[in-house]
Scaffold this motif. Structure first.
Motif, short mmCIF file in Angstrom:
data_model
loop_
_atom_site.label_atom_id
_atom_site.label_comp_id
_atom_site.label_asym_id
_atom_site.label_seq_id
_atom_site.Cartn_x
_atom_site.Cartn_y
_atom_site.Cartn_z
N ALA A 125 -4.65 62.67 -10.02
CA ALA A 125 -4.97 63.89 -9.25
C ALA A 125 -6.51 64.55 -9.57
CB ALA A 125 -3.70 64.76 -9.27
N ASP A 126 -6.99 65.14 -8.73
CA ASP A 126 -8.18 65.92 -9.04
C ASP A 126 -7.58 67.48 -8.85
OD1 ASP A 126 -10.15 64.11 -9.32
OD2 ASP A 126 -10.17 63.76 -6.94
N ARG A 127 -6.72 67.79 -7.99
CA ARG A 127 -6.05 68.93 -7.96
C ARG A 127 -4.80 68.97 -7.85
NH1 ARG A 127 -8.58 72.03 -3.02
NH2 ARG A 127 -8.48 70.11 -2.03
N ILE A 128 -3.93 70.04 -8.34
CA ILE A 128 -2.45 69.73 -8.32
C ILE A 128 -2.13 71.04 -7.34
CG2 ILE A 128 -0.26 69.61 -9.54
CD1 ILE A 128 -2.11 68.23 -11.86
N ALA A 129 -1.17 70.86 -6.40
CA ALA A 129 -0.64 71.99 -5.69
C ALA A 129 1.00 71.95 -6.01
CB ALA A 129 -0.67 71.65 -4.10
N VAL A 130 1.34 72.80 -6.71
CA VAL A 130 2.77 73.12 -7.07
C VAL A 130 3.67 73.90 -5.93
CG1 VAL A 130 4.44 73.89 -8.96
CG2 VAL A 130 1.95 73.29 -9.49
N MET A 131 4.49 73.33 -5.60
CA MET A 131 5.46 73.74 -4.54
C MET A 131 6.86 74.26 -5.00
SD MET A 131 4.68 71.29 -1.08
CE MET A 131 5.25 72.34 -0.21
N CYS A 132 7.42 75.31 -4.63
CA CYS A 132 8.61 75.71 -5.04
C CYS A 132 9.34 76.20 -3.74
CB CYS A 132 8.66 76.80 -6.09
SG CYS A 132 7.83 76.21 -7.56
N GLY A 133 10.57 75.91 -3.50
CA GLY A 133 11.00 76.67 -2.24
C GLY A 133 10.39 76.50 -0.72
N PHE A 134 9.56 75.29 -0.74
CA PHE A 134 9.05 74.85 0.52
C PHE A 134 7.81 75.58 0.64
CE2 PHE A 134 13.74 73.75 1.15
CZ PHE A 134 13.49 72.59 1.20
N HIS A 135 7.16 76.12 -0.33
CA HIS A 135 6.03 76.72 -0.34
C HIS A 135 5.13 76.24 -1.28
CE1 HIS A 135 7.95 79.77 -2.55
NE2 HIS A 135 6.80 80.29 -2.74
N VAL A 136 3.68 76.31 -1.27
CA VAL A 136 2.99 76.23 -2.19
C VAL A 136 2.70 77.62 -3.19
CG1 VAL A 136 0.46 75.66 -3.21
CG2 VAL A 136 1.45 74.61 -1.25
N CYS A 137 3.26 77.43 -4.49
CA CYS A 137 3.18 78.76 -5.15
C CYS A 137 1.78 78.78 -6.13
CB CYS A 137 4.51 79.06 -5.97
SG CYS A 137 4.92 77.31 -7.12
N GLY A 138 1.28 77.82 -6.08
CA GLY A 138 -0.04 77.69 -6.92
C GLY A 138 -0.90 76.33 -6.85
N GLU A 139 -2.02 76.37 -7.46
CA GLU A 139 -3.15 75.30 -7.58
C GLU A 139 -3.47 75.13 -8.87
OE1 GLU A 139 -6.91 73.55 -5.54
OE2 GLU A 139 -5.54 74.40 -4.10
N VAL A 140 -3.77 73.70 -9.40
CA VAL A 140 -4.20 73.87 -10.81
C VAL A 140 -5.18 72.63 -10.56
CG1 VAL A 140 -3.72 72.88 -13.10
CG2 VAL A 140 -1.74 74.09 -12.08
N ALA A 141 -6.51 73.12 -11.14
CA ALA A 141 -7.46 72.12 -11.28
C ALA A 141 -7.23 71.27 -12.42
CB ALA A 141 -8.94 72.74 -11.33
N ASN A 142 -7.41 69.96 -12.18
CA ASN A 142 -7.02 69.08 -13.22
C ASN A 142 -8.08 68.60 -14.12
OD1 ASN A 142 -5.80 67.24 -14.66
ND2 ASN A 142 -5.00 65.69 -13.05
N ASP A 143 -8.15 69.02 -15.47
CA ASP A 143 -9.13 68.71 -16.22
C ASP A 143 -8.77 67.30 -17.23
OD1 ASP A 143 -7.17 69.42 -18.22
OD2 ASP A 143 -8.49 71.30 -18.95
N HIS A 144 -7.70 66.76 -16.81
CA HIS A 144 -6.88 65.67 -17.11
C HIS A 144 -6.64 65.47 -18.69
CE1 HIS A 144 -7.55 63.46 -13.45
NE2 HIS A 144 -9.02 63.92 -13.57
N VAL A 145 -6.42 66.96 -19.27
CA VAL A 145 -5.66 67.09 -20.46
C VAL A 145 -4.27 67.31 -20.49
CG1 VAL A 145 -5.84 68.43 -22.51
CG2 VAL A 145 -8.18 67.80 -21.43
N TYR A 146 -3.49 66.32 -20.88
CA TYR A 146 -2.00 66.58 -20.45
C TYR A 146 -1.54 68.13 -20.93
CZ TYR A 146 2.89 65.71 -20.05
OH TYR A 146 4.29 65.63 -19.95
N ASP A 147 -1.74 68.45 -22.14
CA ASP A 147 -0.99 69.57 -22.58
C ASP A 147 -1.53 70.87 -21.64
OD1 ASP A 147 0.02 68.11 -24.54
OD2 ASP A 147 -1.19 68.80 -26.26
#
Length: 60
Positions: A22-44
């Motif tokens: 992924a380039d960007r990750i949208a995190v969903m909780c309870g059927f809504h987007v609770c945040g977005e993470v820009a992916n720097d491809h560093v797992y930790d």
């Protein structure tokens, strides 16, 4: 497809797959987007951000 400017939607719960693809990750909780993470491809760092969003919205 992404190389040609098309959007690609990946739906997965596999964190390794997310960080790898992924380039960007949208995190969903309870059927809504609770945040977005820009992916720097560093797992930790990406893993901490994703898990932080999941647990911040988790019911207590």
């Amino acid at each position: 497809m992404a190389a040609y400017g098309h959007a690609v939607l990946l739906i997965t719960s596999d964190l390794v797959e997310m960080v790898t693809l992924a380039d960007r990750i949208a995190v969903m909780c309870g059927f809504h987007v609770c945040g977005e993470v820009a992916n720097d491809h560093v797992y930790d760092s990406v893993g901490r951000k994703v898990m932080g969003l999941i647990h911040a919205d988790a019911p207590t």
